[in-house]
Enzyme design. Structure first.
Site, PDB file in Angstrom:
ATOM      1  N   ASP A  83      70.251  39.014  55.004  1.00 25.14           N
ATOM      2  CA  ASP A  83      70.079  38.877  56.452  1.00 25.14           C
ATOM      3  C   ASP A  83      71.035  39.832  57.148  1.00 25.14           C
ATOM      4  OD1 ASP A  83      72.591  37.803  56.358  1.00 25.14           O
ATOM      5  OD2 ASP A  83      71.948  35.748  56.584  1.00 25.14           O
ATOM      6  N   LYS A  90      63.172  37.654  52.925  1.00 21.18           N
ATOM      7  CA  LYS A  90      64.413  36.910  53.180  1.00 21.18           C
ATOM      8  C   LYS A  90      64.194  35.405  53.034  1.00 21.18           C
ATOM      9  CE  LYS A  90      67.845  35.027  55.640  1.00 21.18           C
ATOM     10  NZ  LYS A  90      67.904  33.721  56.292  1.00 21.18           N
TER      11      LYS A  90
END
Length: 311
Positions: free
Chosen positions: A250, A231
């Site tokens: 996310d 991420k």
DNA sequence: GCTTAACCTGGACGC
DNA sequence: GCGTCCAGGTTAAGC
């Protein structure tokens, strides 16, 4: 007929750029969770830094297509620097049409956030700031990054105001863990210092050089670093390394994926396989600029989540 | 290959 | 005032 409103007088001469075909909204762009050190003053002027540049931006609120007023320091009138930072060369109008055809269900949301642009940030600041993003809130990330810059950044001045430039890698490598912990860095403090020390052993301007690599290779290089997962690597790729196809997945983007591609994407742990599958689906749907589409949908989802909490 | 716990801490919320 | 939960993840251990 639309009448242009003049920017506030702030003791310097404004320049302007046309946003008629390059929609730009300052609040979702500068305070949308991709950069953490932009501040709006009482006159509605946004102040911030990128690398060694200081910027002032102003636009009438809620009008993505009105002129952008700006100025730069220490060198004045650096139009190319402003246009580079805001990526005003990217034709988001054409992208919106393309995305709306590919995902009619999202068209209304994408148009509502048409002025939310992806910034082209200074790689080291972006890289460092997103190390703070793990299990954190935007408000705390902003405070943490500001604390770091105030403690270690070089002081610069523009229009009688004081700014802290983001520290160099050499300075980051010598930061005090206790100082960072006092600034809400918590368990991330030793990691960010260790990573800066490790990065000093890499070739000069290693982060900037990642801009020249294809997305998958740049992401792979970042993920080799301790503390950088998929991420955070995608955030750095999208917001600083010229990789518009990067889709940071996310918790909010996962919820969007659940609605777009099936509930299974919201269930269970987010394994790397699931992460990659979601990113690929976004890429297939929204194309080369999937990360830009993701950013608009992310902002809408975050707003929706915040509204839900207030109910 | 997946799940889980640990890692910091301020703010929101319920009591 | 106090306890609990959550928040833009990553890593390593255990299964």
């Amino acid at each position: 007929m639309h009448t242009e409103i003049n920017p506030p007088s702030a003791g310097f001469a404004w320049q302007s750029s046309c946003c008629k075909n390059r929609p730009l909204s300052l609040t979702p762009t500068l305070a949308g969770g991709q950069a953490f050190r932009w501040r709006k003053d009482k006159d509605g002027i946004w102040w911030g830094t990128a690398g060694r540049h200081i910027f002032a931006f102003w636009k009438p609120e809620d009008n993505a297509r009105s002129n952008l007023y700006w100025q730069t320091w220490p060198e004045l009138n650096r139009r190319e620097v402003v246009e580079d930072y805001l990526q005003l060369n990217v034709d988001t109008e054409a992208l919106l049409e393309e995305w709306s055809r590919a995902a009619p269900d999202c068209a209304e949301t994408l148009h509502r956030y048409e002025g939310a642009r992806v910034l082209r940030q200074h790689p080291l600041e972006c890289f460092t700031a997103f190390q703070c993003a793990t299990c954190n809130t935007v408000m705390k990330i902003e405070r943490s990054v500001e604390h770091l810059a105030r403690g270690y950044g070089e002081i610069a001045e523009a229009a009688g105001r004081k700014f802290y430039l983001f520290p160099t890698l050499d300075v980051l490598a010598q930061m005090d863990e206790g100082y960072l912990r006092a600034g809400l860095w918590g368990y991330r403090a030793p990691r960010v210092i260790a990573l800066a020390q490790y990065m000093r052993m890499k070739p000069f301007n290693w982060l900037e050089l990642l801009r020249k690599l294809p997305y998958t290779e740049a992401k792979r290089e970042l993920q080799k670093l301790n503390g950088i997962g998929p991420k955070v690597a995608d955030c750095i790729c999208l917001f600083a390394l010229d990789k518009p196809e990067a889709v940071p997945v996310d918790t909010h983007v996962r919820k969007i994926a659940g609605r777009l591609f099936g509930e299974k994407y919201t269930l269970g742990s987010l394994t790397e396989n699931k992460y990659n599958e979601i990113a690929l689906l976004f890429h297939e749907k929204f194309g080369q600029y999937a990360g830009w589409a993701q950013q608009a949908l992310f902002l809408a989802e975050r707003e929706r989540a915040a509204a839900g909490r207030l109910q």
